[in-house]
Motif scaffolding. Structure first.
Motif, PDB file in Angstrom:
ATOM      1  N   LEU A  97      -5.780  -7.165  -9.362  1.00 31.50           N
ATOM      2  CA  LEU A  97      -6.141  -6.713  -8.016  1.00 31.50           C
ATOM      3  C   LEU A  97      -5.100  -5.734  -7.483  1.00 31.50           C
ATOM      4  N   LEU A  98      -4.669  -4.830  -8.343  1.00 36.84           N
ATOM      5  CA  LEU A  98      -3.584  -3.913  -8.000  1.00 36.84           C
ATOM      6  C   LEU A  98      -3.846  -3.117  -6.725  1.00 36.84           C
ATOM      7  N   GLU A  99      -5.113  -2.724  -6.515  1.00 38.51           N
ATOM      8  CA  GLU A  99      -5.416  -1.857  -5.380  1.00 38.51           C
ATOM      9  C   GLU A  99      -5.149  -2.532  -4.040  1.00 38.51           C
ATOM     10  N   LEU A 100      -5.078  -3.876  -4.020  1.00 36.14           N
ATOM     11  CA  LEU A 100      -4.840  -4.582  -2.759  1.00 36.14           C
ATOM     12  C   LEU A 100      -3.389  -4.498  -2.302  1.00 36.14           C
ATOM     13  N   THR A 101      -2.492  -4.033  -3.169  1.00 33.74           N
ATOM     14  CA  THR A 101      -1.084  -3.979  -2.786  1.00 33.74           C
ATOM     15  C   THR A 101      -0.853  -3.011  -1.628  1.00 33.74           C
ATOM     16  N   ARG A 102      -1.752  -2.065  -1.419  1.00 32.20           N
ATOM     17  CA  ARG A 102      -1.538  -1.065  -0.382  1.00 32.20           C
ATOM     18  C   ARG A 102      -1.949  -1.567   1.004  1.00 32.20           C
ATOM     19  N   ILE A 103      -2.655  -2.697   1.079  1.00 27.58           N
ATOM     20  CA  ILE A 103      -3.183  -3.146   2.368  1.00 27.58           C
ATOM     21  C   ILE A 103      -2.097  -3.658   3.322  1.00 27.58           C
ATOM     22  N   PRO A 104      -1.167  -4.524   2.897  1.00 28.07           N
ATOM     23  CA  PRO A 104      -0.197  -5.062   3.866  1.00 28.07           C
ATOM     24  C   PRO A 104       0.835  -4.045   4.336  1.00 28.07           C
ATOM     25  N   ILE A 105       1.239  -3.105   3.466  1.00 26.74           N
ATOM     26  CA  ILE A 105       2.334  -2.200   3.793  1.00 26.74           C
ATOM     27  C   ILE A 105       1.785  -0.921   4.414  1.00 26.74           C
ATOM     28  N   THR A 106       2.160  -0.659   5.652  1.00 21.24           N
ATOM     29  CA  THR A 106       1.678   0.519   6.362  1.00 21.24           C
ATOM     30  C   THR A 106       2.858   1.392   6.788  1.00 21.24           C
ATOM     31  N   SER A 107       2.555   2.571   7.265  1.00 17.66           N
ATOM     32  CA  SER A 107       3.613   3.460   7.735  1.00 17.66           C
ATOM     33  C   SER A 107       4.314   2.885   8.963  1.00 17.66           C
ATOM     34  N   ASP A 108       3.652   1.937   9.650  1.00 18.66           N
ATOM     35  CA  ASP A 108       4.259   1.332  10.833  1.00 18.66           C
ATOM     36  C   ASP A 108       5.271   0.242  10.492  1.00 18.66           C
ATOM     37  N   ASN A 109       5.069  -0.442   9.357  1.00 18.32           N
ATOM     38  CA  ASN A 109       5.964  -1.581   9.065  1.00 18.32           C
ATOM     39  C   ASN A 109       6.814  -1.381   7.805  1.00 18.32           C
ATOM     40  N   ILE A 110       6.731  -0.220   7.182  1.00 17.36           N
ATOM     41  CA  ILE A 110       7.415  -0.022   5.905  1.00 17.36           C
ATOM     42  C   ILE A 110       8.927  -0.253   6.011  1.00 17.36           C
ATOM     43  N   ARG A 111       9.511   0.029   7.195  1.00 18.49           N
ATOM     44  CA  ARG A 111      10.961  -0.128   7.335  1.00 18.49           C
ATOM     45  C   ARG A 111      11.405  -1.582   7.343  1.00 18.49           C
ATOM     46  N   THR A 112      10.481  -2.496   7.602  1.00 22.72           N
ATOM     47  CA  THR A 112      10.853  -3.914   7.669  1.00 22.72           C
ATOM     48  C   THR A 112      10.236  -4.714   6.522  1.00 22.72           C
ATOM     49  N   PHE A 113       9.741  -4.020   5.497  1.00 23.93           N
ATOM     50  CA  PHE A 113       9.064  -4.684   4.386  1.00 23.93           C
ATOM     51  C   PHE A 113       9.986  -4.837   3.178  1.00 23.93           C
ATOM     52  N   ALA A 114       9.701  -5.846   2.351  1.00 18.55           N
ATOM     53  CA  ALA A 114      10.415  -6.049   1.084  1.00 18.55           C
ATOM     54  C   ALA A 114       9.410  -6.574   0.060  1.00 18.55           C
ATOM     55  N   ILE A 115       9.733  -6.379  -1.219  1.00 15.64           N
ATOM     56  CA  ILE A 115       8.858  -6.815  -2.307  1.00 15.64           C
ATOM     57  C   ILE A 115       9.547  -7.927  -3.097  1.00 15.64           C
ATOM     58  N   LYS A 341     -12.554  -5.009   0.118  1.00 13.42           N
ATOM     59  CA  LYS A 341     -11.574  -4.013  -0.323  1.00 13.42           C
ATOM     60  C   LYS A 341     -11.928  -2.631   0.220  1.00 13.42           C
ATOM     61  N   ARG A 342     -13.233  -2.313   0.219  1.00 11.29           N
ATOM     62  CA  ARG A 342     -13.655  -1.012   0.745  1.00 11.29           C
ATOM     63  C   ARG A 342     -13.379  -0.907   2.242  1.00 11.29           C
ATOM     64  N   ASN A 343     -13.707  -1.999   2.985  1.00  8.79           N
ATOM     65  CA  ASN A 343     -13.480  -2.003   4.423  1.00  8.79           C
ATOM     66  C   ASN A 343     -12.000  -1.924   4.745  1.00  8.79           C
ATOM     67  N   ALA A 344     -11.193  -2.665   3.955  1.00  9.01           N
ATOM     68  CA  ALA A 344      -9.747  -2.665   4.181  1.00  9.01           C
ATOM     69  C   ALA A 344      -9.187  -1.271   3.959  1.00  9.01           C
ATOM     70  N   SER A 345      -9.685  -0.620   2.897  1.00 11.09           N
ATOM     71  CA  SER A 345      -9.221   0.733   2.601  1.00 11.09           C
ATOM     72  C   SER A 345      -9.631   1.687   3.711  1.00 11.09           C
ATOM     73  N   LYS A 346     -10.864   1.515   4.206  1.00 18.79           N
ATOM     74  CA  LYS A 346     -11.359   2.378   5.282  1.00 18.79           C
ATOM     75  C   LYS A 346     -10.546   2.163   6.550  1.00 18.79           C
ATOM     76  N   SER A 347     -10.297   0.879   6.894  1.00 21.82           N
ATOM     77  CA  SER A 347      -9.510   0.569   8.082  1.00 21.82           C
ATOM     78  C   SER A 347      -8.111   1.126   7.961  1.00 21.82           C
ATOM     79  N   TRP A 348      -7.573   1.013   6.758  1.00 17.71           N
ATOM     80  CA  TRP A 348      -6.229   1.521   6.478  1.00 17.71           C
ATOM     81  C   TRP A 348      -6.146   3.012   6.776  1.00 17.71           C
ATOM     82  N   LYS A 349      -7.144   3.786   6.303  1.00 19.54           N
ATOM     83  CA  LYS A 349      -7.144   5.233   6.515  1.00 19.54           C
ATOM     84  C   LYS A 349      -7.303   5.567   7.994  1.00 19.54           C
ATOM     85  N   GLU A 350      -8.154   4.786   8.698  1.00 14.12           N
ATOM     86  CA  GLU A 350      -8.352   5.023  10.121  1.00 14.12           C
ATOM     87  C   GLU A 350      -7.080   4.762  10.904  1.00 14.12           C
ATOM     88  N   MET A 351      -6.354   3.680  10.505  1.00 11.90           N
ATOM     89  CA  MET A 351      -5.096   3.357  11.169  1.00 11.90           C
ATOM     90  C   MET A 351      -4.098   4.489  10.997  1.00 11.90           C
TER      91      MET A 351
END
Length: 355
Positions: A97-115, A341-351
């Motif tokens: 499910l590699l494509e789901l890795t992009r959902i939690p990390i956004t440009s708004d929270n990237i500075r406070t994220f860790a893997i 996954k499609r909706n999440a990706s769409k929401s992600w782009k809208e955000m």
């Protein structure tokens, strides 16, 4: 002149960007990914002091934890101290499910994220491919976010790039030889109790390889397993990232014991060359040091073929267990997952467009 509500909103946004609120509480987030059934859920539960029985993670799951800042003392005359919040995301399914890795990390929270990458030490033939696939996809996503931020908020993008080097002292001999991950990274080798029974030469190759990879990416490395006491040092690293607890400076590099190496405390001279003879290394064609270590590692532990990586033991794929109603429900759930996954990706782009 801006209205009071607009001014308050701007202040709230500024506080959020600093990773805190007016009371001093901070918010961090971690994404756990790695080997299928590698113990990610167990690690999260133990870090949050929850005694729940772990359940299989089906896709992308979320939980959170709170920790009081400083001493958690409460008196009748003093309000309870603010609590830091940590968001824990967990990706299930190994590398499926590699494509789901992009959902939690956004440009708004990237500075406070860790893997947090969890690798199953008991399955060395899957270890490199799992690590490579997950880190590559995650890094590509992070780089895209940083590139976009460079166009809209160059100050933040520069700050992220500078933080990549925080774990490495500028006078470290390997400063020019490594390629730090864009955000903090912890690599956990799980099931150490099984790994410890391996042949000593196998353990040596795996330990040296993971030490090199961790050091190359500017990551911390720790081994865990049963009993739960082996999780204590992993908790130290995770609590540092999640709640800002003090960073440990202890280190254990003995291959006969669980490894514990906080980021920046190892070195290429201590790790040594890839575990192969000079003649063998000379025959290998590699573009980068990382590629060389991969080829040496896979010579001892050949990667499983794609067909082997499929879960052939899944009863749902076995015709002898076919059941119409259950299979129909499974098909529906698969369709719902794809829609999600499609909706999440769409929401992600809208955000992103809105931001």
């Amino acid at each position: 002149m801006p209205r009071a509500s607009e001014a308050l909103w701007e202040l709230a946004q500024a506080e959020a960007e600093r990773g805190g609120d007016a009371e001093g509480a901070a918010e961090k987030a971690l994404l756990f990914l790695g080997s299928k059934a590698g113990g990610k859920t167990t690690i999260i539960l133990r870090c949050l002091d929850r005694e729940e029985i772990p359940k299989p993670t089906l896709a992308l799951e979320y939980t959170f934890g709170r920790r009081a800042k400083g001493h958690n003392t409460i008196s009748s005359h003093v309000r309870e101290k603010p609590k830091d919040i940590a968001h824990f995301w967990e990706l299930g399914g190994g590398t499926s499910l590699l494509e789901l890795t992009r959902i939690p990390i956004t440009s708004d929270n990237i500075r406070t994220f860790a893997i947090v990458l969890v690798l199953d030490l008991s399955k060395p033939s899957e270890l490199w491919s799992t690590m490579e696939s997950l880190l590559q996809v995650t890094r590509n996503h992070l780089n895209k976010l940083i590139t976009k931020l460079g166009k809209t908020n160059p100050k933040v993008a520069t700050e992220i790039r500078e933080k990549m080097w925080n774990s490495m002292q500028k006078d470290h001999p390997d400063y020019e030889l490594i390629d730090p991950f864009p955000i903090p990274l912890v690599i956990i080798g799980s099931k150490y109790d099984i790994f410890h029974e391996f042949d000593s030469e196998m353990r040596k190759i795996i330990c040296k390889t993971l030490r090199f990879v961790s050091h190359y990416y500017g990551a911390s490395l720790v081994f865990t397993g049963k009993p739960d006491t082996l999780l204590l040092k992993a908790r130290i690293l995770i609590n540092h990232l999640a709640f800002g607890f003090e960073r440990s400076k202890s280190i254990s590099v003995d291959q006969n014991k669980p490894l514990f190496i906080p980021a920046g405390l190892d070195s290429l001279s201590q790790i040594g060359p890839p575990p192969a003879s000079d003649s063998d290394i000379g025959k290998l064609y590699a573009h980068t040091p990382l590629d060389l270590w991969k080829k040496v590692y896979e010579k001892t532990f050949p990667p499983m073929r794609n067909s082997d990586l499929k879960d052939s033991k899944d009863p749902a794929l076995d015709p002898q267990y076919a059941e119409y109603e259950i299979d129909a429900m499974r098909t529906q759930k698969n369709q719902e997952l794809e829609q999600y996954k499609r909706n999440a990706s769409k929401s992600w782009k809208e955000m992103e467009l809105e931001s």
